[in-house]
Scaffold this motif. Sequence first.
Motif, PDB file in Angstrom:
ATOM      1  N   THR A   1     -47.790 -38.131 -82.696  1.00 17.92           N
ATOM      2  CA  THR A   1     -47.521 -36.870 -81.983  1.00 17.92           C
ATOM      3  C   THR A   1     -48.722 -36.497 -81.123  1.00 17.92           C
ATOM      4  N   ARG A   2     -49.919 -36.789 -81.631  1.00 19.64           N
ATOM      5  CA  ARG A   2     -51.115 -36.459 -80.841  1.00 19.64           C
ATOM      6  C   ARG A   2     -51.183 -37.308 -79.578  1.00 19.64           C
TER       7      ARG A   2
ATOM      8  N   ASP B   1     -39.149 -36.900 -84.039  1.00 20.79           N
ATOM      9  CA  ASP B   1     -38.302 -36.560 -85.181  1.00 20.79           C
ATOM     10  C   ASP B   1     -36.827 -36.736 -84.875  1.00 20.79           C
ATOM     11  N   ARG B   2     -36.457 -36.275 -83.680  1.00 17.14           N
ATOM     12  CA  ARG B   2     -35.029 -36.314 -83.338  1.00 17.14           C
ATOM     13  C   ARG B   2     -34.552 -37.749 -83.177  1.00 17.14           C
TER      14      ARG B   2
ATOM     15  N   PRO C   1     -42.291 -26.033 -68.684  1.00 19.14           N
ATOM     16  CA  PRO C   1     -41.983 -27.064 -69.688  1.00 19.14           C
ATOM     17  C   PRO C   1     -43.232 -27.732 -70.268  1.00 19.14           C
ATOM     18  N   GLU C   2     -44.290 -27.865 -69.452  1.00 21.03           N
ATOM     19  CA  GLU C   2     -45.477 -28.575 -69.943  1.00 21.03           C
ATOM     20  C   GLU C   2     -46.398 -27.672 -70.765  1.00 21.03           C
TER      21      GLU C   2
ATOM     22  N   ILE D   1     -45.579 -33.962 -73.204  1.00 23.04           N
ATOM     23  CA  ILE D   1     -44.637 -32.879 -73.500  1.00 23.04           C
ATOM     24  C   ILE D   1     -44.341 -32.111 -72.216  1.00 23.04           C
ATOM     25  N   GLY D   2     -43.071 -31.890 -71.971  1.00 29.07           N
ATOM     26  CA  GLY D   2     -42.669 -31.154 -70.767  1.00 29.07           C
ATOM     27  C   GLY D   2     -42.461 -32.048 -69.555  1.00 29.07           C
TER      28      GLY D   2
ATOM     29  N   ASP E   1     -38.164 -25.438 -75.842  1.00 26.35           N
ATOM     30  CA  ASP E   1     -38.399 -26.594 -76.707  1.00 26.35           C
ATOM     31  C   ASP E   1     -38.477 -26.189 -78.184  1.00 26.35           C
TER      32      ASP E   1
ATOM     33  N   ILE F   1     -48.826 -38.023 -87.438  1.00 23.83           N
ATOM     34  CA  ILE F   1     -49.586 -37.021 -86.679  1.00 23.83           C
ATOM     35  C   ILE F   1     -50.312 -37.698 -85.510  1.00 23.83           C
TER      36      ILE F   1
ATOM     37  N   PHE G   1     -39.338 -34.479 -72.032  1.00 23.00           N
ATOM     38  CA  PHE G   1     -39.876 -34.912 -73.328  1.00 23.00           C
ATOM     39  C   PHE G   1     -40.322 -33.700 -74.140  1.00 23.00           C
ATOM     40  N   SER G   2     -39.862 -33.688 -75.384  1.00 26.86           N
ATOM     41  CA  SER G   2     -40.160 -32.579 -76.292  1.00 26.86           C
ATOM     42  C   SER G   2     -41.030 -33.062 -77.438  1.00 26.86           C
ATOM     43  N   ALA G   3     -41.805 -32.128 -77.981  1.00 26.52           N
ATOM     44  CA  ALA G   3     -42.632 -32.439 -79.156  1.00 26.52           C
ATOM     45  C   ALA G   3     -41.773 -32.888 -80.333  1.00 26.52           C
ATOM     46  N   PHE G   4     -40.499 -32.547 -80.300  1.00 27.61           N
ATOM     47  CA  PHE G   4     -39.627 -32.855 -81.432  1.00 27.61           C
ATOM     48  C   PHE G   4     -38.870 -34.167 -81.260  1.00 27.61           C
TER      49      PHE G   4
ATOM     50  N   SER H   1     -48.629 -36.143 -77.125  1.00 26.19           N
ATOM     51  CA  SER H   1     -48.630 -34.732 -76.713  1.00 26.19           C
ATOM     52  C   SER H   1     -48.944 -34.505 -75.227  1.00 26.19           C
ATOM     53  N   PRO H   2     -49.678 -35.392 -74.531  1.00 28.81           N
ATOM     54  CA  PRO H   2     -49.863 -35.142 -73.096  1.00 28.81           C
ATOM     55  C   PRO H   2     -48.566 -35.217 -72.281  1.00 28.81           C
TER      56      PRO H   2
END
Lengths: 482, 485
Positions: free
Chosen positions: B259-260, B281-282, A405-406, B266-267, A368, B256, B275-278, B263-264
Amino acid sequence: MMKKPEVKAFFAAVLAIIGAANADARNTKSTLEKSACPTEALQVVDAVCYTADLPEDHKAPDGARVQIPVAVLKGDNEGAPLFYFPGYPGESVLGYLDDIKTLRDGAGGRDLVLFDYRGSHRASPSLDCDLSLGRLSAYDNIFSPVVYDTAEAQTRFKKLTDYFETCHADLKSSGVAFEHYNDYGVAHDVEAIRKALGYKKIHVAGHSAGGGTILTQARYFPSSVASIIAESPWPTWTRNRAMIDEFYAAREHYLQKLAPFVGERLQGRIFSILDLDKARRALDAMPYMLNAGEETHRFDGAGLFHRLYVQPPKDYKALAALLAAIADGDRSGLRAFIGEPTGTPGAQEGPAPYGLYLSWICGDMGADKLSKTETRAMVQAEPALLGFEVGLACPWWDTEGDVPPEHNSAPVLDIPVLVVTGERDACCGRRMADELRTISPVVQTAEIKGRGHRVLGECRSALVRQFLDNPASPIDKSCTRK
Amino acid sequence: MSAMFSRIAASAVALTLMSGAFLSSVAHARPAKATLEASVCPTDALRALEAKCYTADLPEDHDAPRGKRISVPVAVLKGDKKAAPLFFFPGGPGSSALDREERLRVLKDGADGRDLVVFAYRGGRGAAPELDCDPSYRRLSAYYRKFTPIVHGPGSPVERLAQIGAYYEACHQRLKEQGVDIAQYTEYNIAFDIDAIRKALGYKAIHVAGHSAGGGAVLTQARLFPEAVASVIAEAPWPVWTRNRAPIDELAPSRILYTRLLSPYIGQRFGEHTFSAFDLDRAQDVLDAEPVVLTFGSQTIRFDGAALMHRLYVDLPQDLEGLAGLLTSVANGDRSGLEAFIGVPNSVPIEQGDTPWGLYLSIVCGDMGADKLTKTEIIAMVEKEPALLGFEPTLACPWWETSGDVPASQNRPPSLKMPVLVITGERDTCCGRRVADELRLVSPSVQTADLAGRGHSTFGGCRNTLVRQFLDNPAKPLDKSCTQK
């Protein structure tokens, strides 16, 4: 480069290996051999020292091995021990007597377990790379050419990305499987050491990146972790976001600290909260040029933000006066703020071997990552990122860390957490306490007045002792205000 | 805290209380003087609740007490408790709660037997004068209209900024032509009105509660009149010292927050994508590169990255997991879920609402005083980040010519000694707990309560439970268990 300890005696404590509930089926097995303590500091405190022998890849227990030093400072309290995780990521506390004494004081009579990370200076292998990162890094060199050279932003950035590529190639040719040198690999090491030492549960405390690693520890091994003490934490899920967002979070910190001086007359000028932006733009429009020997340093708006980030001001009122002056075209105070270059710093050893440092910060991202194109666009939009975090260049680190991934999500825990932060910390202060506030039903926070990123000291020890005695009970935070 | 108080005689018909010069150590030496006249209640809601209503007569400029006068409606919902009353400050800025019966009943419940005092702000609905401007603002405002042309085009970002700037200039001109002393219609001056009303009603000390911009106004009230304010309840506060920062800096904390909150996830796998943190933005970048273009009748809307940020700011989806799934799809080039997310236009009637737009802009821009960015600076900011067009109305304040009559210290966070409770919503994109945290930096006596799952609107049962506890004993730590439900 520090030498590895000579192994003197054998001490076996291999316990039955049972995969923890939330970890994958990796074989977290360690052999501990008693050894001479690798530092004078550990000898002074009468630590019992070991060398832990661990699989480089915990999924392949018969493959390559790594060795790391481990030290136990025995206590008289029968409670679960405290494992301490230093930061950077990859640094060591084993050689610092004062810090070790302070940590022992905070452990409140419990066993204190210290260790070096896989790949670090005293570990085998040590993931060394060329030492020139010490000159390029905006953390280690206050006049880093990546921030202060007169070349345009992308050219300066290339100095850093070239370093990442070279270091990566060097490690690759050394045969190290560096995709395993990250939070995930370390968490499995520590779990194996816990078992080998015969502890059922452990308290984990960590500072900065180490304050993030302990959350990883708890995520993958929740049933082994009794409580968590995150000190100025820099967790994976925040550091692996788009860096522009993290940069603005730091800006918010400066604005908060400057806000009490709004409207005040400082050295003949009324300070406005807009002066931070205005000073930045004034410096971008006409950078301040500083000649030092054969080098010319260009201090522009990015330089201003770099200074605020890596050298958090102790006196925000003076900063407010300086910003108001710059915004108003008066640069007389700037030279003193920038400081005198001490000549070009040569190649220097970092707190961690640079190969480990990069393997870790880039490896935790797993698959990522931003692309090179995305990152270049971000630098174009905000050149101040060059003076922010080195991980900006991770797209040029060609290997993906072996993490699930997580790995970069905020963890969901059911373990008591204490977050200790410093009032002046632009990176990992109260906003990180906010980030952590929802990861577990019991999260306590304490912000120590006047302290920056480093919180180690008497107050931190007082908080930790109380918390360890009864992690679910509200702690007395009065020392934080002194 | 037991506050000494006195109340006006119930039979008062025309009560004039000329308070002696009250020299607060914090407010400057303006004579805060009001004349109260009993009046017929101006709304059905107030009549239904059997309020006692007054018209307060006040100087437009508190520095010129013999100058032009203004009036505002005031209503007291009497309670049976002999304790300091609760004054409620609505948001907007500049809106009024006087005609909202449901809202008033909830507020009364929270006041728990104390007198509840409600009012319209100077220049507000029911005041004289009312600072109205062209009601078409509702069709421009990124808050009211889902597909405002300011965010959704046509035209370049700078052209759209010019459109909103032109509205500010026209509104300003209209007020000027009406002879309004625009510089006096600010949160700062409102604080002097309220203190004058407090005195005229005979209360020695008051509790103040306010929501959103009103949550900022109560902090200003407490800063300027600390001896007259027993305690402060700031609900989802939008205080001057944060809203008057550079807009680009204020946009960042909302990003922010997204994103917070995401954040749960992500992945997590969503169909073919992880799902990515980015992905936030993307998705913004993908939409900027190729916006979605939709036609509704005669309106063509362009949904680009700025529109995505606008939507998250004003209408953050309850289903965050669904949002993560959508963002990762969009980031990966799959736009199939976008049309459902974008939705259809909302109905925005062009009518005068409970906030006169002239007052709204006077307060939003006036409290900056002389401390504004220039037009050039704002244009540069919008060119760099067009998403600012879907953010806050402070953006176009350089096009509002008058500087409010406020001291430079107006935009400083207050250092308060009295007890303060800050109630925030966990999902409030504007005014969540970061504001509480900022306040705590300078005011140590702050308690905070963050309501799980709530956004900018914090009204309801838990809010009242907290408020009642706090009013009973403001210094005592609150039982916040209701916030987790």
